[in-house]
Design a protein around this motif. Structure first.
Motif, PDB file in Angstrom:
ATOM      1  N   GLN A 151       0.858  -1.379   0.032  1.00  0.00           N
ATOM      2  CA  GLN A 151       0.045   0.107  -0.026  1.00  0.00           C
ATOM      3  C   GLN A 151       0.831   1.196  -0.167  1.00  0.00           C
ATOM      4  OE1 GLN A 151      -2.919   0.296   3.191  1.00  0.00           O
ATOM      5  NE2 GLN A 151      -3.142   2.389   2.871  1.00  0.00           N
ATOM      6  N   ARG A 152       1.938   1.305   0.806  1.00  0.00           N
ATOM      7  CA  ARG A 152       2.768   2.423   0.953  1.00  0.00           C
ATOM      8  C   ARG A 152       3.536   2.548  -0.515  1.00  0.00           C
ATOM      9  NH1 ARG A 152       3.464   7.201   1.987  1.00  0.00           N
ATOM     10  NH2 ARG A 152       5.594   7.775   2.332  1.00  0.00           N
ATOM     11  N   TYR A 153       3.852   1.652  -1.350  1.00  0.00           N
ATOM     12  CA  TYR A 153       4.377   1.755  -2.553  1.00  0.00           C
ATOM     13  C   TYR A 153       3.751   2.538  -3.446  1.00  0.00           C
ATOM     14  CZ  TYR A 153       6.972   0.631  -6.897  1.00  0.00           C
ATOM     15  OH  TYR A 153       7.601   0.838  -8.092  1.00  0.00           O
ATOM     16  N   GLY A 154       2.436   2.246  -3.380  1.00  0.00           N
ATOM     17  CA  GLY A 154       1.309   3.023  -4.164  1.00  0.00           C
ATOM     18  C   GLY A 154       1.245   4.260  -3.807  1.00  0.00           C
ATOM     19  N   GLU A 155       1.127   4.819  -2.591  1.00  0.00           N
ATOM     20  CA  GLU A 155       0.973   5.947  -1.792  1.00  0.00           C
ATOM     21  C   GLU A 155       2.283   6.643  -2.387  1.00  0.00           C
ATOM     22  OE1 GLU A 155      -1.470   4.789   2.156  1.00  0.00           O
ATOM     23  OE2 GLU A 155       0.817   5.453   2.144  1.00  0.00           O
ATOM     24  N   ILE A 156       3.542   5.999  -2.341  1.00  0.00           N
ATOM     25  CA  ILE A 156       4.717   6.848  -2.726  1.00  0.00           C
ATOM     26  C   ILE A 156       4.770   7.394  -4.203  1.00  0.00           C
ATOM     27  CG2 ILE A 156       7.269   6.579  -3.047  1.00  0.00           C
ATOM     28  CD1 ILE A 156       7.189   4.982  -0.591  1.00  0.00           C
ATOM     29  N   THR A 157       4.315   6.133  -5.008  1.00  0.00           N
ATOM     30  CA  THR A 157       4.194   6.439  -6.443  1.00  0.00           C
ATOM     31  C   THR A 157       3.519   7.717  -6.802  1.00  0.00           C
ATOM     32  OG1 THR A 157       4.990   4.084  -6.881  1.00  0.00           O
ATOM     33  CG2 THR A 157       4.100   5.500  -8.846  1.00  0.00           C
ATOM     34  N   ALA A 270      13.171   3.030  -2.633  1.00  0.00           N
ATOM     35  CA  ALA A 270      14.277   1.984  -2.930  1.00  0.00           C
ATOM     36  C   ALA A 270      14.181   1.170  -1.543  1.00  0.00           C
ATOM     37  CB  ALA A 270      15.757   2.982  -3.052  1.00  0.00           C
ATOM     38  N   LYS A 271      14.161   1.705  -0.200  1.00  0.00           N
ATOM     39  CA  LYS A 271      14.072   0.781   0.860  1.00  0.00           C
ATOM     40  C   LYS A 271      13.100  -0.200   0.596  1.00  0.00           C
ATOM     41  CE  LYS A 271      17.190   1.961   4.154  1.00  0.00           C
ATOM     42  NZ  LYS A 271      18.107   3.071   3.567  1.00  0.00           N
ATOM     43  N   LEU A 272      11.960   0.005   0.382  1.00  0.00           N
ATOM     44  CA  LEU A 272      10.717  -0.845   0.212  1.00  0.00           C
ATOM     45  C   LEU A 272      11.102  -1.855  -0.756  1.00  0.00           C
ATOM     46  CD1 LEU A 272       7.452   1.247   0.063  1.00  0.00           C
ATOM     47  CD2 LEU A 272       8.217  -0.312   1.897  1.00  0.00           C
ATOM     48  N   LEU A 273      11.926  -1.735  -1.854  1.00  0.00           N
ATOM     49  CA  LEU A 273      12.367  -2.770  -2.685  1.00  0.00           C
ATOM     50  C   LEU A 273      13.706  -3.396  -2.340  1.00  0.00           C
ATOM     51  CD1 LEU A 273      11.234  -0.684  -6.006  1.00  0.00           C
ATOM     52  CD2 LEU A 273      10.058  -2.941  -4.808  1.00  0.00           C
ATOM     53  N   GLY A 274      14.088  -3.108  -1.210  1.00  0.00           N
ATOM     54  CA  GLY A 274      15.430  -3.883  -0.762  1.00  0.00           C
ATOM     55  C   GLY A 274      16.727  -3.327  -1.242  1.00  0.00           C
TER      56      GLY A 274
END
Length: 689
Positions: A151-157, A270-274
């Protein structure tokens, strides 16, 4: 009922003149709904095949992406409050849809199944590369994220897209809102007559007497290069250097918080994706292996260039003293440089400009493209977004139509500054026929004055050739799968190879003769003036090199961080870089990052080094043309070798991103790239030329 031009079938060309702001939201809403339904059907297949997945997905989404590209394009070239509002209304929905597709488990499983199917072994190179890149992009799009992270990834984008749009709008508005009206002619002493005429025309258009100076390049540059009035130069320099910042006259458009927000969001994504940093994330899709390799590459170039840059600055300061400028300042640099150039080489840029009329330059460019690549540009009567736009149908050596090109060359209010190329529609094979690419080439040159054709500086000519390289990369593609076309799949640090390659021809006399026709006499550029131009080719090349390195190092360092930076930390990083590689240090109030649209409103974040990286490739590629050059009757070198051009077309331009760029370079050159040609061309080696 009126038809919506944004809903035109993909097989038809867009009726640009008919598009209104109120067409945007209904079209995008309808196309989003259609695309989402079609994607869901594809994602639910029990036994996916190539045909039922990849071409079907293009069919489901290409009309939406084409319409959205057109909206973004119009927003950048004929910006208006209504169009801006319409785009901003749709932007969150487009971003959400894009993120949804990138994280769609069902869709991901379809591609995964294709990669593991027995049929995969029989796929052609384009199909295999399409699957390979799609699986990579699913991973980078967060398909493996779960729960709150997803969910956070979508918000960031979504927040990134909105912030980049805001950054761009602030730069455009800050630039467009600033103007200086002058009524005393003596303040314009030294500025060429054609520039003064343009200033007068701009003032008259506002119903005011005298002259109007703006921060658009055709207005800004003549002042900085030629104005004897030092105070005027300083005024413009400060206005330009503080665009969209806390130091500008209108601080409502300050981009400080936008920069902080974007850096914070990029680091978090970047952190979310490792990944440890945004730079590490972005370099997953580049030729360069990691940030340390890029930084080492840039530092090595800086080490080689700095002695030349320091020598350039010493010459500049010495000449400033001769001009009575004891305390040399950054706003003196362009003015003193032009005076020094005239004294050393006995010509001015204004003198050269009289030979480069826009119609002649365009015809000469088309002649170069035809000789090198067998391509022909035929004027076409197509619907355009502004009267200045020219349209062409592009044909290959077999007289077959291969694409369309729109060229929009002049600066105007409501148009983003700079020069760029974009693709409205990619080449794609379809059982019903071949969809041809549609390409935009955009510049910001001075418009025609007094019923005479527009005059281009030699730098303008180089810019036009640069952008033509990008356009040809798209137009000369023979790739049938759009996901591996040049603009979709070529690594970012190689995408500048064709564009920088084309610049080299602007220094060859046989080419410049075809590009030039004096505005009054129609005579081509005289050999003697050409020789002065070439003698000055590497004038201050050391300073130019370290300036680009400064931008690239700054970009990499602010993005090679485990967290976002405050605006103070951003400025401190820039100061650190300048102390290491720059020779001209601007004042403390300078706010260069606040208008650095490449980084914060374009795709060059953690990628600005690409210009130098690709310049190594482009210089080495051009060396193949030098090796196969012939000598003309007047003793000039003719590098327009059709055989070498055909190899460049077939191994670099035509293949797009079907294979890694490194493989394409080796296929053309027969070996790995070398930096020696770049150093030689830049006058930064013992064997300079």
């Amino acid at each position: 009922m009126m038809t919506n031009p944004l809903l035109a079938p993909i097989t038809e060309l867009i009726d640009y003149a008919a598009i209104q702001a109120d067409h945007v939201e209904p079209a995008i809403t309808q196309l989003l709904q259609q695309a989402r339904q079609a994607v869901e059907q594809i994602a639910q297949q029990s036994t996916p095949t190539w045909e039922s997945t990849v071409p079907a997905l293009h069919l489901a989404t290409e009309q939406l992406w084409r319409a959205w590209t057109v909206v973004g394009h119009l927003d950048s070239v004929i910006n208006s409050p209504a169009l801006r509002d319409a785009k901003n209304q749709c932007l969150p929905h487009i971003t959400e849809f894009s993120t949804w597709m990138g994280q769609h488990q069902g869709l991901y499983q379809q591609y995964l199944a294709l990669s593991q199917s027995p049929d995969y072994a029989h796929y052609n190179a384009e199909q295999k590369r399409t699957i390979e890149l799609a699986l990579r992009d699913f991973r980078l799009g967060g398909v493996e994220l779960q729960g709150q992270a997803r969910q956070r990834y979508g918000e960031i984008t979504e927040q990134q897209a909105l912030a980049s749009q805001r950054f761009s709008e602030n730069v455009l508005d800050s630039m467009d809102q600033w103007a200086l009206y002058i009524t005393d002619a003596s303040q314009l002493a030294g500025i060429p007559a054609d520039a003064q005429a343009a200033f007068a025309q701009a003032a008259a258009a506002d119903g005011k007497p005298g002259w109007k100076i703006t921060l658009k390049m055709p207005s800004y540059l003549p002042v900085m290069q030629y104005a004897d009035n030092r105070e005027l130069r300083q005024t413009l320099y400060k206005a330009y250097a503080t665009i969209a910042s806390d130091q500008a006259e209108n601080t409502d458009l300050d981009n400080s918080d936008v920069i902080e927000q974007l850096l914070r969001l990029r680091a978090e994504k970047a952190k979310l994706l490792g990944y440890d940093s945004f730079a590490d994330l972005r370099l997953e899709t580049r030729m360069a292996d990691n940030a340390h390799q890029v930084i080492d590459f840039l530092n090595d170039l800086a080490r080689r260039a700095l002695p030349f840059a320091q020598r350039d600055l010493e010459q500049l300061k010495a000449h400033a003293q001769q001009l009575g400028i004891a305390d040399f300042q950054p706003w003196d640099a362009a003015y003193v440089s032009e005076k020094l150039r005239q004294s050393q080489y006995n010509y001015s840029e204004d003198e050269v400009k009289q030979y480069f009329t826009e119609p002649q330059v365009l015809n000469g460019l088309f002649d170069v493209a035809q000789r090198l690549f067998g391509v022909e540009f035929k004027p076409a009567t197509l619907s355009v977004w502004h009267p200045d736009v020219k349209a062409y149908e592009v044909h290959n050596q077999h007289q077959q139509a291969i694409g369309y090109l729109y060229i929009d060359l002049y600066a105007r209010s409501g148009k983003q500054g700079g020069a760029w190329v974009n693709s409205e529609r990619s080449r794609r094979y379809h059982p019903d026929g071949l969809y041809l690419p549609v390409t935009y080439l955009i510049c910001n040159f001075s418009a025609p004055q007094d019923n005479k054709p527009a005059l281009l500086t030699h730098d303008d000519v180089i810019t036009l050739f640069h952008e033509s390289g990008h356009a040809l990369h798209n137009l000369l593609s023979t790739v049938d799968e759009p996901d591996v076309s040049a603009f979709a799949a070529v690594e970012w640090d190689a995408i500048e190879l064709p564009s920088q390659f084309m610049e080299n021809f602007c220094w060859e006399y046989p080419v410049l003769k075809t590009l030039s026709a004096h505005v009054d006499t129609q005579e081509p550029l005289p050999l003697a003036l050409y020789q002065k131009l070439v003698a000055a080719k590497n004038f201050q090349s050391g300073m130019q090199m370290v300036r680009q390195i400064e931008f690239a190092l700054f970009d990499m360092l602010i993005h090679h961080q485990s967290r976002g930076l405050t605006i103070q930390e951003v400025l401190e990083t820039l100061d650190q870089v300048r102390n290491e590689v720059a020779v001209i240090i601007p004042p403390a109030w300078h706010r260069f990052p606040h208008a650095f649209s490449h980084l914060f409103a374009g795709g060059y974040g953690a990628g600005y080094y690409s210009y130098k990286w690709a310049e190594v490739l482009s210089a080495d590629a051009y060396a193949a043309f030098e090796e196969n050059a012939t000598t003309t009757a007047d003793g000039s070198r003719d590098t327009l070798d059709p055989a070498t051009g055909a190899r460049f077309r077939d191994e670099i331009l035509a293949v797009g991103g079907v294979r890694p760029a490194a493989q394409s370079f080796v296929a053309f050159r027969g070996r790995e790239p070398s930096a020696e040609a770049l150093l030689r061309h830049s006058g930064l080696s013992e064997d300079a030329a």
